[in-house]
Write a protein that holds these residues in place. Structure first.
Motif, PDB file in Angstrom:
ATOM      1  N   ASP A  94      23.894 -40.351  -8.802  1.00 43.42           N
ATOM      2  CA  ASP A  94      22.545 -40.825  -8.615  1.00 43.42           C
ATOM      3  C   ASP A  94      21.873 -40.339 -10.310  1.00 43.42           C
ATOM      4  N   SER A  95      22.094 -39.270 -11.274  1.00 41.13           N
ATOM      5  CA  SER A  95      21.813 -39.241 -12.205  1.00 41.13           C
ATOM      6  C   SER A  95      22.794 -38.786 -13.054  1.00 41.13           C
ATOM      7  N   LYS A 149      25.779 -39.551  -4.843  1.00 40.53           N
ATOM      8  CA  LYS A 149      24.871 -39.893  -3.636  1.00 40.53           C
ATOM      9  C   LYS A 149      26.219 -39.671  -2.442  1.00 40.53           C
TER      10      LYS A 149
END
Length: 391
Positions: free
Chosen positions: A322-323, A336
């Motif tokens: 995700d980040s 995720k």
């Protein structure tokens, strides 16, 4: 039948027999790229020559005398820590957990000696981790940490991470201190923004309370400064340090200003092993490296390189990652896919990471990691993500 080792760890089926820099060698000969560094402990990597030399020399001379006597290496390390920090004085422990115990005692004793014994409450935050002792779990307050261990040590007030309004309202006439990690580690690599640290310092000054920083995981060069709070330009009153300060040897410390430590007089605290000659000899060698401006410059450069490549990894595998979050070489990949699946896929690709809360995997490599090793780390994480996507 219970195992001979108390079954409190969910250990991976890996048995490492040797370490070399950023690498760990399994008993079967496989070489794993270590992006965990013993959970941010092996700051200078495995078997760093300077640390091996310091430990070997000290081991051949003297191991232990206790704190009944002067310990020259302990004094030398205290002098180095105070010379390179806000602190006026240092107490040495064997771990971050022990450092937490003293930090709590120090803050409460401070107010007792100021004729304000009612000031015992310490404000802490969700997602925090301050060790596994009675004070540490009470400070963290999460059910995962505290369930079944009651009655808990009283005097801790828990607030949501980042809730500024609640923090201001929570300070009362019984508040002794605010305790927090500048970058939460176990909580999922959550940095406290510089402006928030500045605001906390101002709030503590305004209300006349102590600021305790837990830099057990984020200190000792991990974020590209010697201590993470330095990025914000503030100083604490009390600070907990461990992990990286020993470079792999059990060592911790509490650093404090003269005022904050004023209640800790003769006989108020002690440790049989804390500050022993072996640990402090290694700590001196660690400090000689991490206080070198060129060394910290290299950490910042490599941190930028690793983060850039991780951002590319996230963009390439949006179904898995995700980040990126964190500071310096204390980075987290918000996943995720289940972070434990990412961790396992990494094992298959011979790369080691560390799980954390909020579905994050931590990347805490040795501060000595080389550029080509960063490239290999990304290749292996990429292969792990490909395997997860295919599955």
């Amino acid at each position: 039948m219970i195992p001979t080792l108390l079954p409190t760890y969910a250990r991976a089926p890996l048995s490492f027999v040797k370490g070399e820099g950023s690498w760990l060698i399994e008993a079967d000969g496989r070489r794993f790229l270590d992006l965990g560094a013993g959970i941010a402990v092996n700051a200078l990597g495995h078997a760093h020559p300077a640390l091996v030399a310091a430990l070997t020399e000290q081991a051949g001379a003297l191991w232990h005398t206790s704190n009944l006597y002067q310990i020259p290496k302990q004094q030398e390390l205290a002098d180095k820590l105070t010379a390179h920090s806000f602190a006026d004085t240092v107490f040495f422990t064997n771990s971050g957990t022990e450092a937490c115990e003293l930090a709590v005692k120090m803050a409460r004793k401070y107010w007792y000696e100021k004729d304000q014994p009612e000031k015992t409450d310490i404000i802490a935050f969700t997602g925090s981790f301050h060790g596994r002792s009675s004070a540490g779990i009470a400070a963290a307050g999460s059910e995962k940490m505290t369930k079944g261990f009651g009655p808990l040590l009283p005097g801790f007030v828990h607030l949501e991470f980042g809730d500024h309004e609640a923090l201001t309202e929570a300070i009362t006439e019984t508040t002794a201190a605010i305790l927090l990690e500048p970058v939460q580690g176990e909580g999922g690599i959550r940095p406290v923004p510089d402006q928030c640290l500045k605001g906390l310092r101002d709030l503590c000054d305004e209300k006349g309370i102590l600021l305790i920083l837990d830099e057990v995981q984020c200190g000792v060069g991990r974020t590209g400064k010697l201590f993470a709070h330095e990025w914000s330009g503030i100083t604490p009153d009390i600070m907990m340090v461990a992990k990286g300060i020993g470079g792999g040897f059990p060592l911790g410390a509490v650093l404090a200003t003269e005022d904050a430590a004023s209640g800790m007089t003769l006989g108020t605290h002690g440790s049989t092993y804390g500050g022993n000659p072996l640990g402090c000899a290694v700590g001196v060698a660690v400090m000689d490296h991490v206080t070198d401006p060129a060394f910290l410059d290299s950490v910042n450069r490599k941190a930028g390189l690793l983060r850039q490549k991780l951002e590319g990894l996230v963009a390439t595998h949006p179904d898995v990652f995700d980040s990126v979050r964190g500071s310096g070489l204390m980075l987290g990949l918000k996943c995720k896919a289940a972070n434990v699946d990412v961790l396992q896929a990494g094992y298959d690709q011979l790369v080691l990471t560390v799980p954390a809360a909020d579905n994050v995997i931590r990347l805490l490599p040795p501060l000595t990691i080389e550029d080509d090793e960063i490239a290999q780390a990304i290749d292996r994480l990429d292969a792990a993500a490909v395997a997860l996507s295919a599955a």
